[in-house]
Design a protein around this motif. Structure first.
Motif, PDB file in Angstrom:
ATOM      1  N   PRO A   3       0.706  -1.168  -0.090  1.00  0.00           N
ATOM      2  CA  PRO A   3       0.033   0.146   0.018  1.00  0.00           C
ATOM      3  C   PRO A   3       0.673   1.317  -0.091  1.00  0.00           C
ATOM      4  O   PRO A   3       2.162   1.392   0.472  1.00  0.00           O
ATOM      5  CB  PRO A   3      -0.735  -0.134   1.164  1.00  0.00           C
ATOM      6  N   LYS A   4       0.199   2.166  -0.740  1.00  0.00           N
ATOM      7  CA  LYS A   4       1.035   3.668  -0.697  1.00  0.00           C
ATOM      8  C   LYS A   4      -0.139   4.792  -0.671  1.00  0.00           C
ATOM      9  O   LYS A   4      -1.349   4.545  -1.577  1.00  0.00           O
ATOM     10  CB  LYS A   4       1.734   3.862  -2.014  1.00  0.00           C
ATOM     11  N   LEU A   5       0.136   5.678  -0.034  1.00  0.00           N
ATOM     12  CA  LEU A   5      -0.913   6.861   0.193  1.00  0.00           C
ATOM     13  C   LEU A   5      -0.313   8.064  -0.108  1.00  0.00           C
ATOM     14  O   LEU A   5       0.904   8.489   0.632  1.00  0.00           O
ATOM     15  CB  LEU A   5      -1.583   6.729   1.616  1.00  0.00           C
ATOM     16  N   GLY A   6      -0.502   9.014  -0.855  1.00  0.00           N
ATOM     17  CA  GLY A   6      -0.005  10.213  -1.021  1.00  0.00           C
ATOM     18  C   GLY A   6      -1.100  11.495  -1.004  1.00  0.00           C
ATOM     19  O   GLY A   6      -2.199  11.076  -1.349  1.00  0.00           O
ATOM     20  N   VAL A   7      -0.586  12.827  -0.984  1.00  0.00           N
ATOM     21  CA  VAL A   7      -1.290  13.778  -1.066  1.00  0.00           C
ATOM     22  C   VAL A   7      -0.662  14.764  -2.031  1.00  0.00           C
ATOM     23  O   VAL A   7       0.628  14.912  -1.939  1.00  0.00           O
ATOM     24  CB  VAL A   7      -1.734  14.581   0.538  1.00  0.00           C
ATOM     25  N   ARG A   8      -1.271  15.819  -2.775  1.00  0.00           N
ATOM     26  CA  ARG A   8      -0.671  16.733  -3.478  1.00  0.00           C
ATOM     27  C   ARG A   8      -1.498  18.106  -3.488  1.00  0.00           C
ATOM     28  O   ARG A   8      -2.686  17.916  -3.455  1.00  0.00           O
ATOM     29  CB  ARG A   8      -0.692  16.220  -5.216  1.00  0.00           C
ATOM     30  N   TYR A   9      -0.718  19.271  -3.406  1.00  0.00           N
ATOM     31  CA  TYR A   9      -1.185  20.444  -3.424  1.00  0.00           C
ATOM     32  C   TYR A   9      -0.514  21.104  -4.577  1.00  0.00           C
ATOM     33  O   TYR A   9       0.633  21.107  -4.630  1.00  0.00           O
ATOM     34  CB  TYR A   9      -1.007  21.086  -2.126  1.00  0.00           C
ATOM     35  N   ALA A  10      -1.372  21.488  -5.632  1.00  0.00           N
ATOM     36  CA  ALA A  10      -0.806  22.233  -7.000  1.00  0.00           C
ATOM     37  C   ALA A  10      -1.363  23.602  -6.792  1.00  0.00           C
ATOM     38  O   ALA A  10      -2.700  24.093  -6.795  1.00  0.00           O
ATOM     39  CB  ALA A  10      -1.391  21.379  -8.120  1.00  0.00           C
ATOM     40  N   ARG A  11      -0.383  24.688  -7.661  1.00  0.00           N
ATOM     41  CA  ARG A  11      -0.996  25.807  -7.705  1.00  0.00           C
ATOM     42  C   ARG A  11      -0.748  25.881  -9.363  1.00  0.00           C
ATOM     43  O   ARG A  11      -0.341  24.797 -10.129  1.00  0.00           O
ATOM     44  CB  ARG A  11       0.036  26.726  -7.008  1.00  0.00           C
TER      45      ARG A  11
END
Length: 70
Positions: A3-11
């Motif tokens: 398992p892998k979990l990720g978050v991303r914040y993009a401008r």
């Protein structure tokens, strides 16, 4: 299962990201028997490997350049 979990914040031209994961590897025959020569097998005490991974980074782009730092 790995398992892998990720978050991303993009401008508009850049973004940040972070991820966390777990992976594993079962012992190979060489790990179990001490060599690839099965006639001279010596069973060793081994267990599966676990790797815990974390990554953070920043990336961006312009008309002429794409970059990433992690």
């Amino acid at each position: 299962m790995n398992p892998k979990l990720g978050v991303r914040y993009a401008r508009d031209a850049w973004g940040t990201y972070a991820s966390r994961g777990v992976s594993g590897r079962e012992p190979t025959r060489s790990d179990l028997f001490g060599s690839d020569d099965y006639d001279a097998a010596v069973f060793t005490d081994v267990s599966p490997e676990r790797v815990f991974d974390a990554e953070i980074g920043v990336d961006g782009r312009s008309k002429r350049l794409t970059w990433a730092v992690n």
